[in-house]
Write a protein that holds these residues in place. Structure first.
Motif, PDB file in Angstrom:
ATOM      1  N   GLY A  37       0.787  -1.227   0.000  1.00 11.28           N
ATOM      2  CA  GLY A  37       0.000   0.000   0.000  1.00 11.28           C
ATOM      3  C   GLY A  37       0.818   1.275   0.000  1.00 11.28           C
ATOM      4  N   ASP A  67       2.800   4.360  -1.285  1.00 11.26           N
ATOM      5  CA  ASP A  67       2.747   5.119  -2.539  1.00 11.26           C
ATOM      6  C   ASP A  67       4.173   5.494  -2.934  1.00 11.26           C
ATOM      7  N   ASP A  99       2.900  -5.397  -3.335  1.00 15.97           N
ATOM      8  CA  ASP A  99       1.621  -4.687  -3.487  1.00 15.97           C
ATOM      9  C   ASP A  99       1.731  -3.207  -3.106  1.00 15.97           C
ATOM     10  N   ALA A 100       2.868  -2.603  -3.438  1.00 17.00           N
ATOM     11  CA  ALA A 100       3.001  -1.153  -3.280  1.00 17.00           C
ATOM     12  C   ALA A 100       2.399  -0.487  -4.518  1.00 17.00           C
ATOM     13  N   ASN A 101       2.142   0.820  -4.463  1.00 18.84           N
ATOM     14  CA  ASN A 101       1.686   1.560  -5.638  1.00 18.84           C
ATOM     15  C   ASN A 101       2.886   2.203  -6.320  1.00 18.84           C
TER      16      ASN A 101
END
Lengths: 367, 367
Positions: free
Chosen positions: B22, B24, B48-50
């Motif tokens: 998560g 950013d 699952d990072a942006n």
């Protein structure tokens, strides 16, 4: 630097995006579009615009998307804020491999697309323009040598847009005043209502509500479609080559379809949702700088003497203020093209406006 | 892909930036850093990072900045918003020409820097980390073959950082407990107060308040400097090669200086403002993976058995909470390096802690 690259940059910045001093510009650069990016950056500097440069790398995107679990965060705020505060987004396509996304699972790509709807809308709310820098990968996709493909791209892009916009205005006027369009050629006799619709003069400039460079089409949103139509221009749908599609319409809906290659790809499109069986667009290609099909929809659909129809989503720009909600809604918008250069005619309200590739206002027109 | 590139990406994402689901993340990619960018994107996807990817092209930057009038808008909101909402910024250096900025007028570059102070601060407020992908241009700058330079970079980057952090903690403790540092070697006898300062264990991780990969230094902010110091490691200041700098301090200020090559570059730095004549940093290089000078400050200043001093701006991280305002302020921060591997010693409060390149806690130390 090739002088054509500089002209391409000037056309993009001035004619297409209308950049002015102080504009906040996002420039997205595909892996193979470096040279055009340098030329565009110079033009933005000359105009004292602001610049944030994104790397639109399909290899980076593939690696990221494949590795991700598929549970994408919805519209990450930092990216949305970038677009919400931007005035213009210039996307320079031109990858090094047009099939780089081939091994990205479709469900992940779709999940990512769904999660980023707010970001996409914020981007579409800017004065955005998409163009492509000619790369060897695109030349290969088109089946052309690199030098030949460069010529092809610059012939399409470096036009007298003012003059073409004037000519397209004539077509727009005919469509705006008319109420029914009929297309007749081999295996084709299709009528569509265009009553209550506004045609868009897509002259490759945000000033014309047009966001592609090159452009050169006039499009509207037909309804009450009846009859049959044959699309003789090959195309690629979801990475599948599709040839010779034939559609039959009743009461505005596709009731029968066939294709000579990968018919399943058409079936999949039509089964997406209710709107996918109705037309979202009728486009009339008028860019005669584009003289051949290159398996790229950005170019193919604008080719002079072609007509394209899209099943699926309609553009709100074709609906007068207050009636935007009437636009056909769908998750898809798939364009299919038919060649109008020979043994064909287009009529508006019973009057022939194009026959065998010649418009009514052109020399040699045979009504 | 070279397995070392993958390890570099993992070290950057896990050890250095501590990326979690998560987060950013802004990833900035220099022209020559594409391969590392692909590997980093994969690691970010796995977590699952942006991801927002910027193109850190020096050619794009040069074209834009040269063409601009020089009246830059202050902190354009769209770019500031991107960083203000970001959790981490990963900058992948590695250009194709280290002198690409050579014909950008200094006043334009400076004006741009001044106008973007808010953006810079927003970026520095994130968990930012800078690293470099080895490129041919950097190999050339270092005077090395490409293969040799790749070895050099990965030796510096792919370390047992946990172990090095432990060793550096010993050095930090000595500095935190001590009040005066003395450095003695040829043409050098310098004493500095470190009273009231906190040393930073710069272990290449945001968890250690360290933002470079590689890192491997312990640094503090000295004051009340007295004596003379000789910097025998060549360096480049504002594109000028400078050799054998000698500085003399009285009451904490440079009162005399000399250099064997481009002495003017030193004069220009010292004349910038009042803070430019005072020290902002004393750094002790402890990364023995870096075994030679390569004319890149990111690597040179971390080399084991070197000490560097910077005139100009101090880092607030060296000042205990509440006393940050005491940090030496200046528009510049210029590092100069001296070799401590032979005929040299460093003392803290009169006790020798390093002699001829060996620390007190190491085998072979001769107190």
């Amino acid at each position: 630097m090739d002088e054509r690259i500089r002209e391409h940059a000037r056309t993009l910045v001035d004619w297409s995006a209308r950049i002015e001093a102080g504009d906040d510009v996002v420039l997205s650069v595909a892996e193979g579009a470096h040279e055009l990016a340098v030329a565009v950056a110079e033009e933005l500097g000359v105009r004292d615009a602001n610049l944030v440069t994104l790397y639109g790398s399909s290899e980076v995107d593939r690696a990221y998307t494949r590795a991700h679990s598929g549970e994408f965060d919805e519209d990450p705020e930092y990216e949305r804020a970038l677009y919400e505060h931007a005035d213009a987004v210039l996307r320079l396509g031109g990858g090094r491999n047009t099939t780089e996304g081939a091994d990205v699972p479709a469900e992940k790509r779709q999940a990512k697309g769904r999660a980023r709807q707010g970001i996409r809308e914020a981007r579409m709310d800017t004065d955005w323009v998409s163009t492509v820098h000619p790369t060897r990968a695109l030349a290969q996709q088109a089946g052309m040598s690199y030098a030949e493909y460069q010529e092809f791209v610059y012939d399409a892009v470096l036009r007298d847009w003012e003059e073409l916009a004037d000519e397209m205005a004539t077509m727009k006027e005919l469509l705006d005043e008319g109420s029914e369009v009929r297309i007749v050629k081999e295996d084709t006799d299709l009528t569509m209502s265009i009553e209550g619709r506004t045609a868009v003069n897509s002259a490759a400039s945000v000033a014309y509500d047009s966001h592609n460079l090159p452009s050169g089409e006039v499009f509207t949103a037909p309804h009450a479609t009846e009859g049959e139509v044959f699309f003789d221009v090959p195309m690629t749908i979801n990475s599948q080559r599709v040839r010779n599609v034939h559609l039959t319409f009743e009461d505005g809906e596709v009731v029968d379809f066939a294709a000579e290659q990968n018919e399943d790809a058409i079936a999949e499109v039509l089964d997406t949702d209710e709107g996918a069986r109705r037309l979202g667009e009728l486009g009339i290609g008028m860019n005669r700088g584009i003289d051949r099909f290159t398996d790229s929809i950005l170019f193919d659909e604008k080719m002079g003497d072609t007509v394209h129809l899209a099943v699926g989503r309609a553009y709100e720009s074709n609906f007068p203020e207050g009636s935007e909600g009437e636009a056909n809604d769908s998750a898809v918008h798939v364009d299919m093209i038919t060649d109008m250069s020979e043994d064909s005619r287009m009529e508006i309200d019973g009057e022939v406006v194009q026959r065998n590739g010649t418009f009514r206002w052109e020399d040699g027109f045979e009504g």
